[in-house]
Design an enzyme around this catalytic site. Structure first.
Site, PDB file in Angstrom:
ATOM      1  N   LYS A  57     -33.659  13.704   4.079  1.00 36.68           N
ATOM      2  CA  LYS A  57     -35.067  13.351   4.149  1.00 36.68           C
ATOM      3  C   LYS A  57     -35.621  13.834   5.481  1.00 36.68           C
ATOM      4  O   LYS A  57     -35.018  13.606   6.535  1.00 36.68           O
ATOM      5  CB  LYS A  57     -35.208  11.830   4.028  1.00 36.68           C
ATOM      6  N   HIS A  96     -38.667  13.041   6.781  1.00 38.15           N
ATOM      7  CA  HIS A  96     -39.687  12.170   7.363  1.00 38.15           C
ATOM      8  C   HIS A  96     -39.165  10.733   7.363  1.00 38.15           C
ATOM      9  O   HIS A  96     -38.057  10.463   6.888  1.00 38.15           O
ATOM     10  CB  HIS A  96     -40.997  12.256   6.559  1.00 38.15           C
TER      11      HIS A  96
END
Length: 231
Positions: free
Chosen positions: A117, A119
């Site tokens: 991921k 963010h």
């Protein structure tokens, strides 16, 4: 081999798994090419009652491994349950819950993502940080062992120490070389006796005999003679 009785948690898991076709008896071609008289798909253990049964069985297996032979250190105390994505995620979360509510044992749980991921908190890991922690991995069934080896590498890469693996079912089969087993190979990585299982193939045979399923039992015995571990 088939004269003992099974603990309730094992019988309940077998019966619940059969009720949703997660455990089936018949004729199945495995990825290895072997023709198996049974098949187990833990991905179908996906209702509240069945997850409760599975988590209780994982928790009971952990407690039994830690208390039955303390001197052997079969499964040492640990801090985190790790559930490899995706099937392992509910295994780890529900087992952590049951260890707390049924056994007053507090551990965290963590799992990985298939893709990093970019963010928020970012990275590949979710849940309790495994850095500097002792970790037990929950698995469904080891075939080649590729998935559990990947999980071990993930935990190590994030600073954790894998001190054990608990799988739902041990097929108790020799590998393609006809001698070694995946469990023994994984124990070479995490420690001898530290790969535990809720169910083994011999448990399924005990259950079949107890419930009068003679044809299925005969097929299982024949398969055991051909591929089962004899030690």
């Amino acid at each position: 081999m088939t004269t003992s009785s099974l603990p309730n948690y094992k019988s309940q898991l077998i019966e619940h798994a059969m009720s949703v076709d997660a455990l089936k008896f018949g004729t199945f071609t495995l990825k290895s090419g072997r023709i198996s008289p049974y098949f187990f798909n833990a991905g179908l253990l996906c209702t509240g009652p069945i997850l409760a049964t599975l988590a209780s069985a994982y928790a009971a297996t952990i407690i039994e491994a830690q208390s039955s032979s303390p001197s052997s250190n079969a499964l040492p105390k640990f801090d985190v349950l790790f559930g490899p994505a995706y099937k392992g995620i509910p295994f780890a979360s529900t087992t952590a819950l049951l260890l707390h509510t049924q056994h007053n044992i507090q551990v965290g749980f963590a799992y990985d993502r298939k893709e990093a991921k970019d963010h928020g908190e970012g990275g590949m890991m979710v849940g309790v940080p495994v850095q500097g922690k002792k970790v037990v991995i929950l698995d469904d069934v080891m075939t080649s062992g590729k998935a559990v080896r990947g999980a071990i590498d993930t935990v190590k890469a994030n600073g954790g120490e894998v001190v054990g693996v608990v799988q739902a079912l041990d097929r108790e089969e020799v590998g393609q070389d006809g001698v070694s087993s995946t469990v023994k190979e994984v124990e070479d990585l995490v420690g001898q006796g530290r790969v535990q299982s809720i169910l083994k193939m011999r448990d399924l045979m005990i259950w079949l005999e107890k419930n009068g399923m003679q044809k299925e039992l005969t097929d299982m015995r024949e398969y055991w003679q051909q591929y089962g571990l004899k030690n």
